[in-house]
Design an enzyme around this catalytic site. Structure first.
Site, PDB file in Angstrom:
ATOM      1  N   ASN A   1       0.823  -1.206   0.000  1.00  0.00           N
ATOM      2  CA  ASN A   1       0.000   0.000   0.000  1.00  0.00           C
ATOM      3  C   ASN A   1       0.857   1.256   0.000  1.00  0.00           C
ATOM      4  O   ASN A   1       0.474   2.300   0.533  1.00  0.00           O
ATOM      5  CB  ASN A   1      -0.955   0.013   1.205  1.00  0.00           C
ATOM      6  CG  ASN A   1      -0.220  -0.019   2.551  1.00  0.00           C
ATOM      7  OD1 ASN A   1       0.835  -0.636   2.687  1.00  0.00           O
ATOM      8  ND2 ASN A   1      -0.795   0.622   3.557  1.00  0.00           N
TER       9      ASN A   1
ATOM     10  N   ASP B   1       2.317  -6.828   1.854  1.00  0.00           N
ATOM     11  CA  ASP B   1       2.998  -5.891   2.754  1.00  0.00           C
ATOM     12  C   ASP B   1       2.134  -4.634   2.881  1.00  0.00           C
ATOM     13  O   ASP B   1       2.460  -3.585   2.337  1.00  0.00           O
ATOM     14  CB  ASP B   1       4.390  -5.567   2.219  1.00  0.00           C
ATOM     15  CG  ASP B   1       5.184  -4.646   3.141  1.00  0.00           C
ATOM     16  OD1 ASP B   1       4.791  -4.501   4.311  1.00  0.00           O
ATOM     17  OD2 ASP B   1       6.186  -4.061   2.682  1.00  0.00           O
ATOM     18  N   PHE B   2       1.009  -4.789   3.588  1.00  0.00           N
ATOM     19  CA  PHE B   2       0.121  -3.661   3.859  1.00  0.00           C
ATOM     20  C   PHE B   2       0.467  -3.136   5.252  1.00  0.00           C
ATOM     21  O   PHE B   2       0.215  -3.811   6.255  1.00  0.00           O
ATOM     22  CB  PHE B   2      -1.349  -4.077   3.819  1.00  0.00           C
ATOM     23  CG  PHE B   2      -1.868  -4.408   2.443  1.00  0.00           C
ATOM     24  CD1 PHE B   2      -1.068  -4.311   1.306  1.00  0.00           C
ATOM     25  CD2 PHE B   2      -3.192  -4.805   2.271  1.00  0.00           C
ATOM     26  CE1 PHE B   2      -1.556  -4.619   0.044  1.00  0.00           C
ATOM     27  CE2 PHE B   2      -3.691  -5.109   1.011  1.00  0.00           C
ATOM     28  CZ  PHE B   2      -2.877  -5.022  -0.099  1.00  0.00           C
ATOM     29  N   GLU B   3       1.023  -1.951   5.312  1.00  0.00           N
ATOM     30  CA  GLU B   3       1.492  -1.415   6.581  1.00  0.00           C
ATOM     31  C   GLU B   3       0.546  -0.342   7.097  1.00  0.00           C
ATOM     32  O   GLU B   3      -0.127   0.340   6.337  1.00  0.00           O
ATOM     33  CB  GLU B   3       2.922  -0.891   6.425  1.00  0.00           C
ATOM     34  CG  GLU B   3       3.861  -1.983   5.919  1.00  0.00           C
ATOM     35  CD  GLU B   3       5.330  -1.695   6.088  1.00  0.00           C
ATOM     36  OE1 GLU B   3       5.684  -0.799   6.888  1.00  0.00           O
ATOM     37  OE2 GLU B   3       6.136  -2.377   5.416  1.00  0.00           O
ATOM     38  N   ARG B   4       0.480  -0.254   8.434  1.00  0.00           N
ATOM     39  CA  ARG B   4      -0.358   0.722   9.149  1.00  0.00           C
ATOM     40  C   ARG B   4      -1.851   0.452   8.940  1.00  0.00           C
ATOM     41  O   ARG B   4      -2.660   1.373   8.852  1.00  0.00           O
ATOM     42  CB  ARG B   4       0.010   2.148   8.739  1.00  0.00           C
ATOM     43  CG  ARG B   4       1.461   2.522   9.021  1.00  0.00           C
ATOM     44  CD  ARG B   4       1.836   3.856   8.412  1.00  0.00           C
ATOM     45  NE  ARG B   4       0.963   4.928   8.902  1.00  0.00           N
ATOM     46  CZ  ARG B   4       0.756   6.069   8.257  1.00  0.00           C
ATOM     47  NH1 ARG B   4       1.348   6.277   7.085  1.00  0.00           N
ATOM     48  NH2 ARG B   4      -0.037   6.996   8.760  1.00  0.00           N
TER      49      ARG B   4
END
Length: 420
Positions: A167, A210-213
């Protein structure tokens, strides 16, 4: 295999003479271009016979060999630990019979560079996650990569290529973007379809999400999305993995979007990003302190099968100007570059046994004082021991283009790598 911690007065010549190894071999294993080593620097010595030095004890030799006292004693049953004499030869036992997976990230560059680095690192790899494809709010894949050479090279060496889907935006990782996709059934289905098509069309062996936050309110939707993606990829024989932030409890507000138990029940493996406890925008300190890594592992194994857990390690540290000033961003520095910086400024390297992390200070040409925390063979070895101790699946790194010459040697000391 063991490490030597450089003492005042040491040189590559005296160290090579002490252990019966050539200077060229020490240089090669440790990636040394210059010879001006500094006190506190850890040099990896790739020998399985240790020549006892004045003042040595079994405990000290076990520590520098990443062994328990029982392991060292058992391998040298005929030696009385209380009667060590300089010049005696001890056997360093082989502990590489632990079968482990590796999953590391790789940022594509050019076909020539991709082919060279991947072929070099392939013997130590199970999976390589190629970075990165971006998502759009409607579930489309928003970019393309020149990744075919990297994919083909990876398969050639019996390594599984994974496509990294993130993202990331021009402003960084966007929780709002994930929120829009997850809360729109049409966009979510579109994204599942597009990831499936991307994986199969380009010849990937699977995907790393790798979807962060991710927002706390999207916690269940995120797990549900992963389940949909798993159900699409599994019949195709493709692997689903995920990169997750390190969690030590369920009370950290910005990590509530990640349900370790739910996610662990869906994915094949999870890469835990066990780093950045101190980071570019924080005050100086250890990037991956062993105390926090242990807390993360002990939290994770309550919810996730141990053989699904891969501990991510940083091939970098940070170079802070001190005194620390809030708002000042510290540049990242590769582990190898950190060591070279200490050598260039002839700055002794200190080692925190509490955090299992090396650090040093130096003064630059402008008279500014710097504090650098990074990873070396001691800190990496301590984390690799955790994989043995907790029975985890393996290890990985962010990211391979940063390099760490001693890394492959350490991997071969601790593990037999699972191949696809």
């Amino acid at each position: 295999m063991f490490f030597h911690e450089v003492q005042a007065g040491d040189s590559l010549f005296t160290i090579s003479s002490r252990y019966g190894i050539s200077i060229d071999e020490i240089r090669r294993v440790n990636g040394l271009v210059q010879s001006n080593i500094v006190p506190g620097q850890a040099l990896l010595i790739p020998l399985y016979t240790y020549i006892v030095q004045p003042g040595d004890t079994f405990t000290a030799i076990a520590r520098k060999s990443f062994l328990s006292l029982d392991q060292l004693t058992a391998a040298n049953a005929a030696v009385n630990p209380a009667a060590l004499q300089p010049g005696m030869r001890l056997t360093i036992p082989n502990i590489s019979n632990y079968h482990a997976s590796t999953l590391s990230f790789y940022v594509v560059r050019s076909p020539e560079l991709d082919r060279a680095l991947i072929s070099d690192f392939a013997p130590y790899s199970t999976s390589i996650s190629i970075f990165e494809y971006h998502i759009a709010s409607n579930g489309d894949i928003a970019n393309t990569l020149n990744d075919l050479t990297a994919i083909q090279t990876t398969w050639t060496y019996r390594v599984r290529p994974l496509v990294t889907v993130t993202n990331l935006t021009t402003k960084g990782f966007s929780p709002e973007l994930v929120h829009q996709v997850l809360n729109n059934p049409a966009a979510r289905t579109n994204l599942v379809n597009n990831i499936s098509y991307l994986v199969t069309n380009r010849g990937y062996g699977g995907v790393n999400i790798d979807f962060e936050r991710v927002m706390a309110e999207d916690r269940d939707l995120f797990t549900g999305f992963l389940r949909e993606l798993r159900d699409r990829l599994q019949p195709l024989g493709r692997t689903l993995t995920i990169a997750l932030p390190a969690k030590t409890n369920e009370e950290i507000p910005w990590l509530k979007g990640y349900d370790y138990g739910g996610i662990g029940s869906v994915v094949d493996f999870m890469f835990i990003m066990a780093y950045d406890w101190h980071h570019a925008g924080s005050e100086p300190g250890p990037v991956a302190p062993i105390t926090e890594v242990i807390r993360t592992v002990e939290f994770a194994i309550q919810y996730v099968p141990r053989r699904k857990i891969i501990i991510g390690m940083p091939l970098y540290g940070y170079d802070w100007i001190i005194p620390y000033s809030p708002g000042r961003v510290a540049p990242a520095i590769s582990n190898q570059a950190a060591i070279e910086t200490a050598m260039r400024y002839q700055s002794p390297i200190q080692y925190s046994t509490e955090f299992e992390s090396p650090f040093f200070h130096y003064k630059d040409q402008q008279g500014l004082t710097h504090e650098v925390w990074f990873e070396d063979v001691r800190s990496m070895g301590a984390k690799m021991l955790l994989i043995h101790e907790y029975g985890l699946d393996g290890l990985g790194a962010w990211q391979l283009t940063l390099g760490f010459t001693q890394g492959p040697w350490l991997i071969t000391k601790f593990f037999t790598i699972i191949k696809v």
